[in-house]
Structures are given as C-alpha cells and as structure tokens.
Design a protein around this motif. Structure first.
Motif, short mmCIF file in Angstrom:
data_model
loop_
_atom_site.label_atom_id
_atom_site.label_comp_id
_atom_site.label_asym_id
_atom_site.label_seq_id
_atom_site.Cartn_x
_atom_site.Cartn_y
_atom_site.Cartn_z
N MET A 1 0.84 -1.17 0.00
CA MET A 1 0.00 0.00 0.00
C MET A 1 0.89 1.25 0.00
O MET A 1 1.89 1.30 0.70
CB MET A 1 -0.91 -0.01 1.23
N GLU A 2 0.53 2.22 -0.80
CA GLU A 2 1.30 3.45 -0.91
C GLU A 2 1.29 4.22 0.40
O GLU A 2 0.24 4.41 1.02
CB GLU A 2 0.72 4.31 -2.03
N ARG A 3 2.47 4.67 0.81
CA ARG A 3 2.59 5.37 2.08
C ARG A 3 2.33 6.87 1.94
O ARG A 3 2.59 7.46 0.90
CB ARG A 3 3.98 5.17 2.66
N PRO A 4 1.86 7.47 3.04
CA PRO A 4 1.73 8.93 3.05
C PRO A 4 3.11 9.57 2.93
O PRO A 4 4.14 8.95 3.21
CB PRO A 4 1.12 9.23 4.42
N LEU A 5 3.10 10.83 2.53
CA LEU A 5 4.32 11.62 2.40
C LEU A 5 4.06 13.00 2.98
O LEU A 5 3.00 13.59 2.73
CB LEU A 5 4.69 11.77 0.91
N LEU A 6 4.99 13.50 3.77
CA LEU A 6 4.94 14.87 4.23
C LEU A 6 5.97 15.67 3.44
O LEU A 6 7.07 15.18 3.17
CB LEU A 6 5.27 14.97 5.72
N VAL A 7 5.60 16.88 3.05
CA VAL A 7 6.52 17.77 2.35
C VAL A 7 6.63 19.04 3.18
O VAL A 7 5.62 19.65 3.52
CB VAL A 7 6.05 18.08 0.92
N TYR A 8 7.87 19.39 3.50
CA TYR A 8 8.16 20.60 4.28
C TYR A 8 8.63 21.68 3.32
O TYR A 8 9.49 21.44 2.47
CB TYR A 8 9.26 20.29 5.30
N THR A 9 8.06 22.86 3.45
CA THR A 9 8.51 24.01 2.67
C THR A 9 8.27 25.27 3.48
O THR A 9 7.63 25.23 4.53
CB THR A 9 7.80 24.07 1.29
N THR A 10 8.81 26.38 3.00
CA THR A 10 8.61 27.66 3.66
C THR A 10 8.14 28.68 2.63
O THR A 10 8.39 28.54 1.43
CB THR A 10 9.90 28.17 4.32
N HIS A 86 11.08 16.20 1.12
CA HIS A 86 10.16 15.08 1.24
C HIS A 86 10.52 14.30 2.49
O HIS A 86 11.65 13.82 2.62
CB HIS A 86 10.25 14.17 0.02
N LEU A 87 9.58 14.20 3.40
CA LEU A 87 9.79 13.50 4.66
C LEU A 87 9.02 12.19 4.62
O LEU A 87 7.79 12.17 4.67
CB LEU A 87 9.31 14.37 5.83
N ALA A 88 9.75 11.11 4.52
CA ALA A 88 9.12 9.79 4.44
C ALA A 88 8.38 9.48 5.74
O ALA A 88 8.86 9.79 6.83
CB ALA A 88 10.18 8.73 4.17
N VAL A 89 7.24 8.88 5.60
CA VAL A 89 6.43 8.47 6.75
C VAL A 89 6.57 6.97 6.89
O VAL A 89 6.21 6.22 5.98
CB VAL A 89 4.94 8.87 6.54
N SER A 90 7.12 6.52 8.00
CA SER A 90 7.34 5.09 8.18
C SER A 90 6.06 4.35 8.53
O SER A 90 5.91 3.17 8.24
CB SER A 90 8.40 4.83 9.25
N ASP A 91 5.13 5.06 9.15
CA ASP A 91 3.86 4.45 9.54
C ASP A 91 2.85 5.55 9.75
O ASP A 91 3.21 6.70 10.00
CB ASP A 91 4.03 3.63 10.82
N ALA A 92 1.58 5.21 9.62
CA ALA A 92 0.50 6.18 9.84
C ALA A 92 -0.73 5.46 10.34
O ALA A 92 -0.93 4.26 10.05
CB ALA A 92 0.18 6.92 8.54
N ASP A 93 -1.54 6.16 11.08
CA ASP A 93 -2.83 5.63 11.47
C ASP A 93 -3.58 5.23 10.20
O ASP A 93 -3.60 6.00 9.22
CB ASP A 93 -3.61 6.71 12.23
N PRO A 94 -4.18 4.05 10.15
CA PRO A 94 -4.86 3.60 8.93
C PRO A 94 -5.94 4.56 8.44
O PRO A 94 -6.10 4.76 7.23
CB PRO A 94 -5.45 2.25 9.32
N ASP A 95 -6.68 5.17 9.35
CA ASP A 95 -7.72 6.12 8.94
C ASP A 95 -7.11 7.37 8.32
O ASP A 95 -7.64 7.92 7.34
CB ASP A 95 -8.61 6.49 10.11
N THR A 96 -6.00 7.83 8.86
CA THR A 96 -5.31 8.99 8.30
C THR A 96 -4.79 8.67 6.91
O THR A 96 -4.96 9.45 5.97
CB THR A 96 -4.14 9.43 9.22
N ALA A 97 -4.15 7.53 6.76
CA ALA A 97 -3.61 7.12 5.46
C ALA A 97 -4.73 6.98 4.43
O ALA A 97 -4.59 7.41 3.28
CB ALA A 97 -2.83 5.82 5.60
N ALA A 98 -5.85 6.41 4.84
CA ALA A 98 -6.99 6.25 3.93
C ALA A 98 -7.54 7.60 3.51
O ALA A 98 -7.90 7.80 2.34
CB ALA A 98 -8.08 5.40 4.59
N TRP A 99 -7.62 8.55 4.43
CA TRP A 99 -8.11 9.89 4.11
C TRP A 99 -7.18 10.56 3.10
O TRP A 99 -7.65 11.16 2.13
CB TRP A 99 -8.22 10.71 5.40
N ILE A 100 -5.87 10.47 3.30
CA ILE A 100 -4.92 11.07 2.37
C ILE A 100 -5.07 10.45 0.99
O ILE A 100 -5.12 11.16 -0.03
CB ILE A 100 -3.48 10.95 2.90
#
Length: 107
Positions: A1-10, A86-100
C-alpha cells in the motif's frame, strides 16, 4: 500500500502559503496543507548569511505524487529556490492514510 508523504517548505508570508496550499489541495496533489506562521530563519544565501521571517507549510500527500507535487509547488512558489523536503512516513494511522489516499490523485 502506498505510504503517506509529508513535504516541508517555507513561504514569505501566510497569505502566499495559503493561496499555494489551496491550489495544491484543489489539484488533489495534497490532502491538507498546514501553515504555521511566525518562524524566524537564519540561512545562507548566495554567499551571505541572511535573517528573515517566514512561515512553514507542511503538505500531506502520498509517495506516488511526490514528483508532481514538487513540480507544481516549484511552479507556484515565489522563491527562486524553494525549500522542498520530502519527509518519508514510516507508519501512519490507517484512517489517516486512507483519508490522504481518498483526497489525492485522480477523482
């Protein structure tokens, strides 16, 4: 399953960050963009040390959209060289990942 990704910018200000963030959400490249104002930055730029006030933006997306998201962020960003981490997410709450997943990508 594809993992979430966080991107940091300013950004230089909250209005710009919110405008770009809204465009990225509407384009379904990000499910959410958090804008955090009031950051003070010290940074090296073209051989000088600078200080400035910026805002942080954290984009919630998924790994498969990383390249498209970065390209659109660069296209819309006012900085000559925007910070895009790009900040890799090693794990996420399943509901959060599904929402993304549900809020990004093709309709």
């Amino acid at each position: 399953m594809e993992r979430p990704l966080l991107v940091y910018t300013t950004f230089p200000d909250a209005a710009t960050a919110l405008d770009v963030g809204e465009a990225l959400v509407r384009a379904r490249l990000a499910a959410c963009v958090n804008v955090i104002p009031g950051m003070q930055s010290v940074y090296a730029w073209k051989g000088a040390v600078e200080r400035g006030t910026e805002v942080v933006a954290i984009l919630k997306s998924r790994e498969g959209l990383a390249d498209a998201l970065a390209a659109e962020l660069k296209r819309r960003h006012p900085y000559e060289t925007p910070i895009i981490l790009h900040l890799a997410v090693s794990d996420a709450d399943p509901d959060t990942a599904a929402w993304i997943r549900a809020e990004t990508g093709p309709v």
